[in-house]
Write a protein that holds these residues in place. Structure first.
Motif, PDB file in Angstrom:
ATOM      1  N   THR A 189       1.918 -29.489   7.556  1.00  0.00           N
ATOM      2  CA  THR A 189       2.061 -28.841   8.123  1.00  0.00           C
ATOM      3  C   THR A 189       3.069 -29.823   8.753  1.00  0.00           C
ATOM      4  O   THR A 189       2.937 -31.097   8.524  1.00  0.00           O
ATOM      5  N   GLU A 190       3.828 -29.284  10.418  1.00  0.00           N
ATOM      6  CA  GLU A 190       4.655 -30.409  10.788  1.00  0.00           C
ATOM      7  C   GLU A 190       3.546 -31.872  11.722  1.00  0.00           C
ATOM      8  O   GLU A 190       4.358 -32.375  11.633  1.00  0.00           O
ATOM      9  N   LYS A 191       2.855 -31.071  11.904  1.00  0.00           N
ATOM     10  CA  LYS A 191       2.460 -32.139  12.707  1.00  0.00           C
ATOM     11  C   LYS A 191       1.048 -33.069  11.885  1.00  0.00           C
ATOM     12  O   LYS A 191       0.509 -33.928  12.550  1.00  0.00           O
ATOM     13  N   SER A 192       1.515 -32.458  10.350  1.00  0.00           N
ATOM     14  CA  SER A 192       0.521 -33.789   9.691  1.00  0.00           C
ATOM     15  C   SER A 192       0.995 -34.957   9.831  1.00  0.00           C
ATOM     16  O   SER A 192       2.000 -35.343   9.849  1.00  0.00           O
ATOM     17  N   PRO A 193      -0.228 -35.841   9.779  1.00  0.00           N
ATOM     18  CA  PRO A 193       0.016 -37.557   9.513  1.00  0.00           C
ATOM     19  C   PRO A 193       0.617 -37.841   7.968  1.00  0.00           C
ATOM     20  O   PRO A 193       1.346 -39.275   7.952  1.00  0.00           O
ATOM     21  N   ALA A 194       0.830 -36.874   7.166  1.00  0.00           N
ATOM     22  CA  ALA A 194       1.515 -37.497   6.345  1.00  0.00           C
ATOM     23  C   ALA A 194       2.392 -36.597   5.865  1.00  0.00           C
ATOM     24  O   ALA A 194       3.074 -37.418   4.661  1.00  0.00           O
ATOM     25  N   ARG A 195       3.580 -36.551   6.724  1.00  0.00           N
ATOM     26  CA  ARG A 195       4.307 -34.871   6.419  1.00  0.00           C
ATOM     27  C   ARG A 195       5.181 -36.732   6.494  1.00  0.00           C
ATOM     28  O   ARG A 195       6.234 -36.119   5.837  1.00  0.00           O
ATOM     29  N   GLN A 196       5.657 -37.430   7.190  1.00  0.00           N
ATOM     30  CA  GLN A 196       6.340 -38.784   7.435  1.00  0.00           C
ATOM     31  C   GLN A 196       6.923 -39.488   5.918  1.00  0.00           C
ATOM     32  O   GLN A 196       7.896 -39.499   5.734  1.00  0.00           O
ATOM     33  N   LEU A 197       5.691 -39.642   5.420  1.00  0.00           N
ATOM     34  CA  LEU A 197       5.492 -40.198   4.261  1.00  0.00           C
ATOM     35  C   LEU A 197       5.576 -39.436   3.467  1.00  0.00           C
ATOM     36  O   LEU A 197       7.037 -40.252   2.722  1.00  0.00           O
ATOM     37  N   ILE A 198       5.552 -38.429   3.680  1.00  0.00           N
ATOM     38  CA  ILE A 198       6.179 -37.657   1.745  1.00  0.00           C
ATOM     39  C   ILE A 198       8.041 -37.549   2.104  1.00  0.00           C
ATOM     40  O   ILE A 198       7.721 -37.391   1.396  1.00  0.00           O
ATOM     41  N   GLU A 199       7.883 -37.180   3.453  1.00  0.00           N
ATOM     42  CA  GLU A 199      10.138 -37.025   3.143  1.00  0.00           C
ATOM     43  C   GLU A 199      10.408 -38.780   2.790  1.00  0.00           C
ATOM     44  O   GLU A 199      11.437 -38.539   2.470  1.00  0.00           O
ATOM     45  N   LEU A 200       9.990 -39.628   3.687  1.00  0.00           N
ATOM     46  CA  LEU A 200      10.384 -40.967   3.269  1.00  0.00           C
ATOM     47  C   LEU A 200      10.763 -40.703   1.728  1.00  0.00           C
ATOM     48  O   LEU A 200      12.041 -41.677   1.076  1.00  0.00           O
ATOM     49  N   LYS A 201       9.302 -40.533   0.923  1.00  0.00           N
ATOM     50  CA  LYS A 201       9.334 -40.351  -0.685  1.00  0.00           C
ATOM     51  C   LYS A 201      10.054 -39.979  -0.906  1.00  0.00           C
ATOM     52  O   LYS A 201      11.887 -39.708  -2.202  1.00  0.00           O
ATOM     53  N   LEU A 202      10.683 -38.519  -0.078  1.00  0.00           N
ATOM     54  CA  LEU A 202      11.178 -37.650  -0.939  1.00  0.00           C
ATOM     55  C   LEU A 202      12.968 -38.112  -0.092  1.00  0.00           C
ATOM     56  O   LEU A 202      13.484 -38.142  -1.487  1.00  0.00           O
ATOM     57  N   GLU A 203      13.256 -38.380   0.533  1.00  0.00           N
ATOM     58  CA  GLU A 203      14.574 -39.334   0.161  1.00  0.00           C
ATOM     59  C   GLU A 203      15.016 -40.840  -0.841  1.00  0.00           C
ATOM     60  O   GLU A 203      15.982 -40.707  -1.205  1.00  0.00           O
ATOM     61  N   ALA A 204      13.882 -41.324  -0.859  1.00  0.00           N
ATOM     62  CA  ALA A 204      13.871 -42.828  -1.406  1.00  0.00           C
ATOM     63  C   ALA A 204      14.337 -42.197  -3.479  1.00  0.00           C
ATOM     64  O   ALA A 204      14.943 -42.725  -4.092  1.00  0.00           O
ATOM     65  N   VAL A 205      13.972 -40.293  -3.681  1.00  0.00           N
ATOM     66  CA  VAL A 205      14.303 -40.009  -4.622  1.00  0.00           C
ATOM     67  C   VAL A 205      15.756 -39.584  -4.862  1.00  0.00           C
ATOM     68  O   VAL A 205      15.635 -38.613  -5.630  1.00  0.00           O
ATOM     69  N   GLY A 206      16.357 -39.722  -3.777  1.00  0.00           N
ATOM     70  CA  GLY A 206      17.773 -38.750  -2.998  1.00  0.00           C
ATOM     71  C   GLY A 206      17.043 -37.608  -3.145  1.00  0.00           C
ATOM     72  O   GLY A 206      17.547 -36.888  -3.017  1.00  0.00           O
ATOM     73  N   GLY A 207      15.936 -37.462  -2.720  1.00  0.00           N
ATOM     74  CA  GLY A 207      16.323 -35.958  -1.899  1.00  0.00           C
ATOM     75  C   GLY A 207      16.413 -35.452  -0.401  1.00  0.00           C
ATOM     76  O   GLY A 207      17.027 -36.150   0.035  1.00  0.00           O
ATOM     77  N   THR A 208      16.037 -34.708   0.000  1.00  0.00           N
ATOM     78  CA  THR A 208      17.012 -34.295   1.210  1.00  0.00           C
ATOM     79  C   THR A 208      15.409 -32.841   1.524  1.00  0.00           C
ATOM     80  O   THR A 208      15.911 -32.344   2.014  1.00  0.00           O
ATOM     81  N   VAL A 209      15.247 -33.692   3.284  1.00  0.00           N
ATOM     82  CA  VAL A 209      14.296 -33.059   3.719  1.00  0.00           C
ATOM     83  C   VAL A 209      15.150 -31.748   4.064  1.00  0.00           C
ATOM     84  O   VAL A 209      15.991 -32.436   4.656  1.00  0.00           O
ATOM     85  N   PRO A 210      13.706 -31.102   4.300  1.00  0.00           N
ATOM     86  CA  PRO A 210      14.571 -29.809   4.371  1.00  0.00           C
ATOM     87  C   PRO A 210      14.599 -29.369   6.022  1.00  0.00           C
ATOM     88  O   PRO A 210      13.845 -30.075   6.384  1.00  0.00           O
ATOM     89  N   GLU A 211      16.047 -29.333   6.429  1.00  0.00           N
ATOM     90  CA  GLU A 211      15.350 -28.727   8.005  1.00  0.00           C
ATOM     91  C   GLU A 211      14.426 -27.780   8.849  1.00  0.00           C
ATOM     92  O   GLU A 211      13.637 -26.929   7.699  1.00  0.00           O
TER      93      GLU A 211
END
Length: 217
Positions: A189-211
């Motif tokens: 969920t957007e309010k999950s505290p884990a979401r931001q960390l997952i987004e950072l890891k996704l970007e670190a492996v060359g991914g794009t966070v979906p809008e």
């Protein structure tokens, strides 16, 4: 006299019935009483077991972060004496964390494996994710991915995908890692505290966070 005669007939009928069915009826009654007695005894046993397991778990919790050896002993007691209780599963998870903090990875893995083999679905999922993390630290990547195999309750699917992403990223399998992190985001969920960390890891492996979709009016 008619009334007495009727009573005699009823008594004779009762005697005849008892002669034919009385013994069987007694056995049924005794069996019913035994079943009831067994049920109430089992309920008492369950309550006693729960109280004893709870006390032992409290003892374990008091030792966490202070005495790893005592934590391991209490967890072992809970597993052997109350292995079917939730207290034993919680104790094994706590003992695994205590062992990990004490750099005893062998014990940590053994405790997590015990939960995977004996726990309910929720505790199994937690143990799988944590075991994969320990194996990741050991660079045992294939074993870590294998630990994450199988079905888990829906509420744990995002965490499993996130952990898979970590393992795949460590293997430099970036495309697969991105797919795993995207799956983790989809289940977070957007309010999950884990979401931001997952987004950072996704970007670190060359991914794009979906809008993120705008909230409905």
């Amino acid at each position: 006299m008619a009334f007495d005669h009727q009573e005699e007939e009823q008594l004779a009928s009762l005697k005849a019935w008892w002669s034919r069915y009385g013994n069987a009826a007694t056995w049924v009654l005794v069996a019913g009483l035994a079943a009831y007695s067994g049920w109430t005894g089992w309920q008492y046993y369950q309550r006693t077991q729960s109280v004893e397991a709870s006390a032992l778990y409290d003892e374990l919790q008091a030792s966490v972060g202070k005495d790893n050896a005592k934590v391991q002993r209490a967890a072992a007691d809970l597993e052997s004496r109350y292995g079917r209780s939730s207290y034993a599963q919680m104790a094994a998870l706590a003992a695994a964390k205590s062992a990990f903090d004490a750099s005893d990875l062998k014990t940590a893995k053994a405790k997590l494996q015990w939960v995977i083999e004996h726990g309910n679905d929720e505790y199994k999922a937690i143990a799988k994710i944590r075991l994969a993390g320990v194996l990741l630290d050991e660079k045992a990547y294939d074993a870590a991915l294998k630990a994450l195999d199988g079905e888990v309750p829906k509420q744990f699917s995002a965490a499993v995908s996130d952990r898979k992403g970590d393992v795949l990223a460590a293997q430099n399998k970036l495309a697969e890692a991105r797919a795993a992190y995207l799956a983790a985001l989809a289940g977070t969920t957007e309010k999950s505290p884990a979401r931001q960390l997952i987004e950072l890891k996704l970007e670190a492996v060359g991914g794009t966070v979906p809008e993120q979709k705008p909230a409905a009016a």
